[in-house]
Scaffold this motif. Structure first.
Motif, PDB file in Angstrom:
ATOM      1  N   GLY A 132      50.023  37.636  37.189  1.00 58.23           N
ATOM      2  CA  GLY A 132      48.891  37.961  38.042  1.00 58.23           C
ATOM      3  C   GLY A 132      49.018  39.348  38.647  1.00 58.23           C
ATOM      4  N   LEU A 133      50.191  39.647  39.202  1.00 56.88           N
ATOM      5  CA  LEU A 133      50.405  40.958  39.816  1.00 56.88           C
ATOM      6  C   LEU A 133      50.385  42.077  38.780  1.00 56.88           C
ATOM      7  N   LEU A 134      50.840  41.782  37.571  1.00 57.95           N
ATOM      8  CA  LEU A 134      50.856  42.776  36.500  1.00 57.95           C
ATOM      9  C   LEU A 134      49.446  43.076  36.002  1.00 57.95           C
ATOM     10  N   LEU A 135      48.686  42.022  35.694  1.00 59.96           N
ATOM     11  CA  LEU A 135      47.403  42.195  35.027  1.00 59.96           C
ATOM     12  C   LEU A 135      46.264  42.487  35.989  1.00 59.96           C
ATOM     13  N   VAL A 136      46.360  42.009  37.241  1.00 57.76           N
ATOM     14  CA  VAL A 136      45.329  42.344  38.223  1.00 57.76           C
ATOM     15  C   VAL A 136      45.331  43.846  38.506  1.00 57.76           C
ATOM     16  N   ARG A 137      46.504  44.465  38.457  1.00 53.97           N
ATOM     17  CA  ARG A 137      46.600  45.915  38.702  1.00 53.97           C
ATOM     18  C   ARG A 137      46.034  46.720  37.546  1.00 53.97           C
ATOM     19  N   ALA A 138      46.001  46.134  36.346  1.00 51.58           N
ATOM     20  CA  ALA A 138      45.495  46.851  35.176  1.00 51.58           C
ATOM     21  C   ALA A 138      43.973  46.973  35.255  1.00 51.58           C
ATOM     22  N   GLY A 139      43.431  47.943  34.566  1.00 55.73           N
ATOM     23  CA  GLY A 139      41.983  48.103  34.511  1.00 55.73           C
ATOM     24  C   GLY A 139      41.457  49.066  35.559  1.00 55.73           C
ATOM     25  N   ALA A 140      40.159  49.331  35.476  1.00 56.09           N
ATOM     26  CA  ALA A 140      39.532  50.336  36.333  1.00 56.09           C
ATOM     27  C   ALA A 140      39.582  49.954  37.807  1.00 56.09           C
ATOM     28  N   GLY A 141      39.432  48.673  38.111  1.00 57.82           N
ATOM     29  CA  GLY A 141      39.440  48.237  39.507  1.00 57.82           C
ATOM     30  C   GLY A 141      40.785  47.714  39.956  1.00 57.82           C
ATOM     31  N   GLY A 142      41.828  48.020  39.207  1.00 60.56           N
ATOM     32  CA  GLY A 142      43.133  47.434  39.475  1.00 60.56           C
ATOM     33  C   GLY A 142      43.712  47.759  40.838  1.00 60.56           C
ATOM     34  N   LEU A 143      43.603  49.013  41.257  1.00 64.44           N
ATOM     35  CA  LEU A 143      44.176  49.406  42.544  1.00 64.44           C
ATOM     36  C   LEU A 143      43.476  48.670  43.686  1.00 64.44           C
ATOM     37  N   ALA A 144      42.152  48.659  43.672  1.00 65.24           N
ATOM     38  CA  ALA A 144      41.405  47.973  44.727  1.00 65.24           C
ATOM     39  C   ALA A 144      41.711  46.480  44.728  1.00 65.24           C
ATOM     40  N   ASN A 145      41.785  45.882  43.540  1.00 70.70           N
ATOM     41  CA  ASN A 145      42.055  44.453  43.455  1.00 70.70           C
ATOM     42  C   ASN A 145      43.438  44.104  44.001  1.00 70.70           C
ATOM     43  N   LEU A 146      44.428  44.915  43.661  1.00 68.05           N
ATOM     44  CA  LEU A 146      45.781  44.617  44.114  1.00 68.05           C
ATOM     45  C   LEU A 146      45.924  44.861  45.615  1.00 68.05           C
ATOM     46  N   VAL A 147      45.287  45.912  46.131  1.00 68.96           N
ATOM     47  CA  VAL A 147      45.297  46.143  47.580  1.00 68.96           C
ATOM     48  C   VAL A 147      44.642  44.959  48.296  1.00 68.96           C
ATOM     49  N   PHE A 148      43.523  44.489  47.767  1.00 66.85           N
ATOM     50  CA  PHE A 148      42.836  43.329  48.330  1.00 66.85           C
ATOM     51  C   PHE A 148      43.776  42.123  48.354  1.00 66.85           C
ATOM     52  N   ILE A 277      32.835  33.916  31.959  1.00 65.60           N
ATOM     53  CA  ILE A 277      31.533  33.340  32.299  1.00 65.60           C
ATOM     54  C   ILE A 277      30.454  34.414  32.355  1.00 65.60           C
ATOM     55  N   TRP A 278      30.807  35.583  32.917  1.00 60.84           N
ATOM     56  CA  TRP A 278      29.840  36.680  33.028  1.00 60.84           C
ATOM     57  C   TRP A 278      30.405  37.927  32.338  1.00 60.84           C
ATOM     58  N   PRO A 279      30.337  37.985  31.005  1.00 57.33           N
ATOM     59  CA  PRO A 279      30.927  39.124  30.271  1.00 57.33           C
ATOM     60  C   PRO A 279      30.331  40.466  30.670  1.00 57.33           C
ATOM     61  N   GLN A 280      29.091  40.444  31.188  1.00 60.52           N
ATOM     62  CA  GLN A 280      28.449  41.709  31.542  1.00 60.52           C
ATOM     63  C   GLN A 280      29.148  42.400  32.696  1.00 60.52           C
ATOM     64  N   ILE A 281      29.920  41.650  33.498  1.00 67.41           N
ATOM     65  CA  ILE A 281      30.631  42.271  34.614  1.00 67.41           C
ATOM     66  C   ILE A 281      31.726  43.190  34.098  1.00 67.41           C
ATOM     67  N   GLY A 282      32.392  42.745  33.036  1.00 64.34           N
ATOM     68  CA  GLY A 282      33.442  43.585  32.462  1.00 64.34           C
ATOM     69  C   GLY A 282      34.805  43.278  33.015  1.00 64.34           C
ATOM     70  N   GLN A 283      35.803  43.316  32.142  1.00 59.94           N
ATOM     71  CA  GLN A 283      37.168  43.052  32.573  1.00 59.94           C
ATOM     72  C   GLN A 283      37.680  44.227  33.402  1.00 59.94           C
ATOM     73  N   GLY A 284      38.460  43.925  34.438  1.00 57.97           N
ATOM     74  CA  GLY A 284      38.954  44.963  35.314  1.00 57.97           C
ATOM     75  C   GLY A 284      38.008  45.262  36.464  1.00 57.97           C
ATOM     76  N   ALA A 285      36.928  44.480  36.568  1.00 58.44           N
ATOM     77  CA  ALA A 285      35.990  44.694  37.674  1.00 58.44           C
ATOM     78  C   ALA A 285      36.599  44.230  38.971  1.00 58.44           C
ATOM     79  N   LEU A 286      35.988  44.601  40.092  1.00 61.70           N
ATOM     80  CA  LEU A 286      36.466  44.207  41.400  1.00 61.70           C
ATOM     81  C   LEU A 286      36.368  42.683  41.551  1.00 61.70           C
ATOM     82  N   LEU A 287      37.352  42.099  42.225  1.00 59.25           N
ATOM     83  CA  LEU A 287      37.384  40.651  42.371  1.00 59.25           C
ATOM     84  C   LEU A 287      36.147  40.112  43.061  1.00 59.25           C
ATOM     85  N   TRP A 288      35.581  40.873  43.980  1.00 58.85           N
ATOM     86  CA  TRP A 288      34.428  40.382  44.746  1.00 58.85           C
ATOM     87  C   TRP A 288      33.103  40.858  44.162  1.00 58.85           C
ATOM     88  N   GLN A 289      33.133  41.433  42.957  1.00 58.81           N
ATOM     89  CA  GLN A 289      31.907  41.951  42.353  1.00 58.81           C
ATOM     90  C   GLN A 289      30.998  40.814  41.886  1.00 58.81           C
TER      91      GLN A 289
END
Length: 289
Positions: A132-148, A277-289
């Protein structure tokens, strides 16, 4: 004659009881001040720095789990368990595919469980949190997600500690962890929700997204508290008070990250589920998006 010191219902001096209640505060604060800058620097840098630190910490946590199982380091199951996280990171670096480290951790967990079921459960528990800690940090929104994620879990810990010490009251799960109270659980939940809202607002979330951030923060806080209780149950089963003595005021590393491991597993599941469930959001999106 001068009056004696005020006493509680048990006849103990109130000053002594209050002092005992806060006696672990100083080492906790000192440990946090020493370790938090290292963690935040690695989170900010990301990449191999974050992955390397994460792999080291997860390996130490697994070794502490093995210690709780009363297994020595030269036991073949322990050596296999200790190799699981570095092997998962190596597989991730070699392929860049998220599914590969997941498969690696699951495979190692099955192999270790064949020799020692409780240690195999540890590989699965620590490994899932590590992923979780490894993959949540990956992607465009990774920094924001991990800080959250980190701030929500840390706020849960702080709120639980303060409310538990200041309010006390009825025990949450006395058979598992006599020190935890319903007041502490409630305080942790309130602090976590506030932290989640603050992070989402900082990153420019609108009103609807802020509501989602509050809900996700609440779920992550509950998961963190459940993870804390799960490790307490393991320690109760094995007759240990702490998983180690690595961190002053906290015990072992596993004592410090048990809730984070559970919450990060939940964050990863939410991120993956949202993408499916919602592929249009995109992987690496913000957790609260």
């Amino acid at each position: 004659m001068a009056p004696g010191p005020a006493r509680n219902a048990a006849g103990q001096p109130v000053s002594r009881v209050v002092g005992a209640r806060w006696r672990d505060l100083a080492p906790r604060v000192a440990s946090a001040m020493a370790l938090a800058p290292i963690a935040l620097f690695a989170v900010w840098q990301g990449g191999i720095i974050w992955q390397g630190l994460l792999t080291l910490l997860a390996t130490i946590a697994l070794l502490e789990w093995a210690g709780l199982c009363a297994l020595k380091l030269d036991h073949s199951a322990v050596m296999t368990a200790a190799a699981s996280v570095p092997a998962a990171q190596a597989a991730y670096l070699a392929t860049g595919m998220d599914a590969v480290p997941v498969a690696a951790v699951a495979g190692f967990a099955c192999v270790v469980a064949w020799r020692h079921r409780l240690l195999g459960a540890g590989v699965l528990y620590v490994g899932a949190g590590y992923l979780g800690l490894l993959l949540v940090r990956a992607g465009a929104g990774g920094l924001a997600n991990l800080v959250f994620l980190l701030l929500v879990v840390w706020a849960n810990d702080i709120g639980g500690y303060l409310a538990g010490r200041l309010i006390g009251g009825r025990r949450l799960a006395p058979r598992l962890s006599p020190g935890k109270t319903w007041a502490g659980a409630g305080g942790g939940l309130v602090f976590a929700i506030a932290a989640g809202l603050a992070v989402a607002a900082w990153f420019g979330a609108g009103h609807a997204a802020q509501y989602r951030a509050e809900a996700i923060a609440a779920v992550l806080a509950v998961l963190a508290q459940a993870g804390d209780l799960a490790e307490s149950a393991l320690k109760r089963r094995t007759g240990r008070k702490d998983s180690g003595n690595l961190i002053p005021g906290h015990g072992g590393l596993l004592d410090r990250v048990d809730g984070l491991l559970a919450a990060s597993t939940g964050a990863l599941a939410w991120q993956v589920g949202t993408h499916v469930i919602w592929p249009q959001i995109g992987q690496g999106a913000l957790l609260w998006q």
